[in-house]
Design an enzyme around this catalytic site. Structure first.
Site, mmCIF file in Angstrom:
data_model
loop_
_atom_site.group_PDB
_atom_site.id
_atom_site.type_symbol
_atom_site.label_atom_id
_atom_site.label_comp_id
_atom_site.label_asym_id
_atom_site.label_seq_id
_atom_site.Cartn_x
_atom_site.Cartn_y
_atom_site.Cartn_z
ATOM 1 N N GLU A 224 -8.498 -5.841 11.237
ATOM 2 C CA GLU A 224 -9.930 -5.647 10.993
ATOM 3 C C GLU A 224 -10.241 -4.219 11.403
ATOM 4 O O GLU A 224 -10.383 -3.918 12.583
ATOM 5 C CB GLU A 224 -10.754 -6.648 11.819
ATOM 6 C CG GLU A 224 -10.553 -8.111 11.415
ATOM 7 C CD GLU A 224 -11.227 -8.462 10.098
ATOM 8 O OE1 GLU A 224 -12.126 -7.707 9.656
ATOM 9 O OE2 GLU A 224 -10.864 -9.486 9.509
ATOM 10 N N CYS A 258 -18.737 -1.400 13.070
ATOM 11 C CA CYS A 258 -17.739 -1.098 12.030
ATOM 12 C C CYS A 258 -18.342 -1.090 10.632
ATOM 13 O O CYS A 258 -17.876 -0.354 9.767
ATOM 14 C CB CYS A 258 -16.596 -2.093 12.093
ATOM 15 S SG CYS A 258 -17.145 -3.798 11.955
HETATM 16 P P1 NAD Z 1 -10.392 0.439 21.397
HETATM 17 O O1 NAD Z 1 -10.157 1.844 21.817
HETATM 18 O O2 NAD Z 1 -11.057 -0.494 22.324
HETATM 19 O O3 NAD Z 1 -8.972 -0.147 20.968
HETATM 20 C C1 NAD Z 1 -8.817 -1.476 20.519
HETATM 21 C C2 NAD Z 1 -7.681 -2.126 21.262
HETATM 22 O O4 NAD Z 1 -6.461 -1.443 20.988
HETATM 23 C C3 NAD Z 1 -7.865 -2.142 22.773
HETATM 24 O O5 NAD Z 1 -7.656 -3.448 23.255
HETATM 25 C C4 NAD Z 1 -6.819 -1.160 23.278
HETATM 26 O O6 NAD Z 1 -6.263 -1.560 24.509
HETATM 27 C C5 NAD Z 1 -5.754 -1.182 22.195
HETATM 28 N N1 NAD Z 1 -5.070 0.114 22.081
HETATM 29 C C6 NAD Z 1 -5.627 1.349 22.091
HETATM 30 N N2 NAD Z 1 -4.672 2.298 21.915
HETATM 31 C C7 NAD Z 1 -3.492 1.644 21.803
HETATM 32 C C8 NAD Z 1 -2.137 2.057 21.590
HETATM 33 N N3 NAD Z 1 -1.802 3.339 21.479
HETATM 34 N N4 NAD Z 1 -1.179 1.100 21.511
HETATM 35 C C9 NAD Z 1 -1.506 -0.210 21.606
HETATM 36 N N5 NAD Z 1 -2.768 -0.645 21.807
HETATM 37 C C10 NAD Z 1 -3.739 0.248 21.909
HETATM 38 O O7 NAD Z 1 -11.262 0.353 20.069
HETATM 39 P P2 NAD Z 1 -11.345 1.375 18.837
HETATM 40 O O8 NAD Z 1 -10.088 1.342 18.063
HETATM 41 O O9 NAD Z 1 -11.927 2.672 19.231
HETATM 42 O O10 NAD Z 1 -12.465 0.595 17.992
HETATM 43 C C11 NAD Z 1 -13.254 1.234 17.081
HETATM 44 C C12 NAD Z 1 -12.697 1.060 15.680
HETATM 45 O O11 NAD Z 1 -12.641 -0.318 15.390
HETATM 46 C C13 NAD Z 1 -13.566 1.684 14.610
HETATM 47 O O12 NAD Z 1 -12.735 2.290 13.652
HETATM 48 C C14 NAD Z 1 -14.268 0.482 13.991
HETATM 49 O O13 NAD Z 1 -14.675 0.669 12.663
HETATM 50 C C15 NAD Z 1 -13.228 -0.581 14.123
HETATM 51 N N6 NAD Z 1 -13.835 -1.898 14.161
HETATM 52 C C16 NAD Z 1 -13.588 -2.753 13.158
HETATM 53 C C17 NAD Z 1 -14.200 -3.999 13.148
HETATM 54 C C18 NAD Z 1 -13.965 -4.996 12.061
HETATM 55 O O14 NAD Z 1 -14.291 -6.148 12.258
HETATM 56 N N7 NAD Z 1 -13.405 -4.605 10.929
HETATM 57 C C19 NAD Z 1 -15.051 -4.353 14.184
HETATM 58 C C20 NAD Z 1 -15.258 -3.443 15.202
HETATM 59 C C21 NAD Z 1 -14.646 -2.210 15.197
#
Ligand code: NAD
Length: 470
Positions: A224, A258
């Site tokens: 997602e 998102c």
């Molecule tokens: P985040 O930084 O919280 O990361 C998400 C998860 O990934 C965390 O649990 C983190 O521990 C893990 N993580 C981070 N870096 C990692 C790595 N190098 N290796 C393994 N795991 C790792 O969240 P984010 O990614 O900044 O979230 C924002 C993004 O999520 C935006 O692009 C947004 O559009 C997308 N998003 C999508 C939806 C959807 O339902 N499609 C919903 C919300 C957010």
């Protein structure tokens, strides 16, 4: 609302032994703990009770982490999951029931059925922007489908993560559900283990890390993700309504959604009018200074705040633009004179900055969208049926919503997910249950009769019969 936005120095789950943790869950799964309807129902009820009984603690944690206004914390985090649980509980028995399908004559007497079985031990990784919703909503379907779960909340919203890690074991079956806190190290330790499904919500860069890890075990993955969700506004649109709905979708949670409108492509003749309506809507929603509004959230951390403030250089801030680093405030902002190749038009904005670009025709807007990655959502404001049909037919996006923003996600019959770079797979309502189930095809035959028709030696008569009945 708590406005200090302090971060507790939350340690990661002490000395995570991911292998032992997943092994214990697998043992619970194969022992059959999660199979019965009653277990699944009770887990869902317990999660509901947790959300209702501990709502004030969730509200506090969300406010502390990102200044989330209570109304938004309820509607988009806590309440969303409660209604997802209610929807699932009302239908769970029916979803679990095997489905009969037609069995051809050559198999008779027989019964063919589709049986939904749980996948096993699944990993749910959540991001920070709706930290309760995005961890628990996938878990609703995973529990409903009878799985054991490792839940990994985002370390970015540390207070909410700590609360989830404390409350989930109080309410749910600790033999079958584990919460692992922490950051990259812990997530990667988990990803090295073999799961039966990984459900990842977050950005596309980490999605590639997840896919690589999953490939080692051939684990199926739901992604997602996000991207730049466009809004197209044509000349026939009701501009006042469009402006209110775009402003609401964009500035909710300070744009950290998102499916928030990322940018607007508006027909040139009505562009100024549209922007003036947005100005009015921002005033109506948040008053003369949104900084004082209890209904306007803050940017989650300093890194994102700096990234967003840098994006202001991509155009002229016609509305907003004010910012304050200490409280991580960034005003609801509309940027004009934005070049299509400027930074604001290259990356997902994920904050309260709305570039408004003008187009000469709907076809120009369609071409603009098609020149970029397929988005998670596409929004169109138009009163013309033919324009609506043209845009829907000639563009591809995870979902689309006409004359509104964001509301597509509350229709539980509409699976929610992306396409291509905006994601893979979908959930909400029944599709969450399906995501975490394997549909097993089962044919049950009786031992008698056992005609020689299908067995060698093949004869001309058998061949004729086979051709007739197969
Ligand atoms: P985040 O930084 O919280 O990361 C998400 C998860 O990934 C965390 O649990 C983190 O521990 C893990 N993580 C981070 N870096 C990692 C790595 N190098 N290796 C393994 N795991 C790792 O969240 P984010 O990614 O900044 O979230 C924002 C993004 O999520 C935006 O692009 C947004 O559009 C997308 N998003 C999508 C939806 C959807 O339902 N499609 C919903 C919300 C957010």
């Amino acid at each position: 609302m708590t406005t200090t936005m302090s971060r507790p120095n939350t340690p990661a789950t002490p000395a995570l032994d991911a292998h032992a943790l997943v092994g214990a869950l697998r043992a619970a799964f194969v022992a059959g703990h999660t199979q019965s309807y009653e277990w699944r129902r009770d887990q869902l009820r317990a999660m509901r009770t947790m959300l209702v009984e501990r709502e004030p603690e969730f509200m506090d944690a969300l406010a502390t982490d990102m200044g989330k206004p209570p109304a938004e914390a309820y509607a988009a985090d806590i309440g969303f999951v409660v209604s997802e649980i209610d929807y699932t509980l009302r239908r769970l028995r029916r979803w679990m029931r095997p489905q009969r399908v037609h069995a051809p004559l050559v198999t008779k007497p027989s019964r063919a059925r589709l049986v939904r079985e749980p996948l096993g031990v699944v990993l749910v990784i959540a991001p920070w922007n709706y930290p309760v919703h995005l961890l628990l909503a996938p878990m609703v379907g995973a529990l409903a489908a009878g799985n054991c779960i490792v839940a990994k909340p985002s370390e970015v919203t540390a207070n909410t993560s700590a609360l989830l890690a404390r409350l989930i074991p109080e309410y749910l079956d600790t033999k079958c559900v584990k919460v692992v806190e922490g950051g990259v190290t812990e997530t990667q330790a988990l990803l090295a283990e073999q799961f039966d499904h990984i459900f990842y919500t977050g950005n596309g860069t980490v999605a590639r890390v997840v896919l690589e890890a999953a490939a080692k075990h051939l684990t199926p993955v739901t992604l997602e993700l996000g991207g730049k969700s466009p809004v197209i506004i044509d000349e026939s649109a009701n501009l006042e309504v469009a402006a209110r709905r775009v402003a609401w979708g964009k500035f909710l949670n300070a744009g950290q959604t998102c499916i928030a409108p990322d940018y607007v492509l508006v027909a040139k003749p009505v562009a100024d009018k549209f922007v003036e309506h947005v100005r009015r809507a921002v005033f109506d929603f948040y008053g003369p200074d949104p900084k004082d509004s209890p209904d306007y959230a803050r940017i989650v951390d300093g890194r994102h705040w700096k990234r967003l403030v840098a994006l202001l250089d991509s155009g002229t801030a016609t509305i907003g633009g004010q910012h304050d680093e200490k409280s991580r405030y960034l005003a609801p902002t509309v940027l004009r004179d934005v070049a299509p190749d400027s930074p604001a038009m290259q990356e997902e904005i994920f904050g309260p900055v709305l570039p408004v670009l003008t187009v000469d025709s709907v076809d120009e807007a369609i071409a603009f969208v098609n020149n970029r990655d397929k988005p998670l959502a596409l929004y169109l404001f138009s009163e013309s049926g033919s324009v609506q049909q043209r845009v829907l037919e000639l563009t591809s996006s995870g979902g689309a919503c006409i004359n509104a923003t964001m509301f597509q996600v509350v229709v539980r019959g509409l699976p929610f997910g992306g396409v291509g770079p905006s994601g893979n797979g979908a959930y909400h309502g029944r599709s969450t249950f399906e995501t975490f189930s394997h549909t097993k095809s089962v044919l049950r035959k009786s031992a008698r009769p056992d005609p020689a028709l299908a067995y060698p030696p093949y004869t001309a008569r058998k061949d004729k019969l086979l051709r007739r009945f197969l």
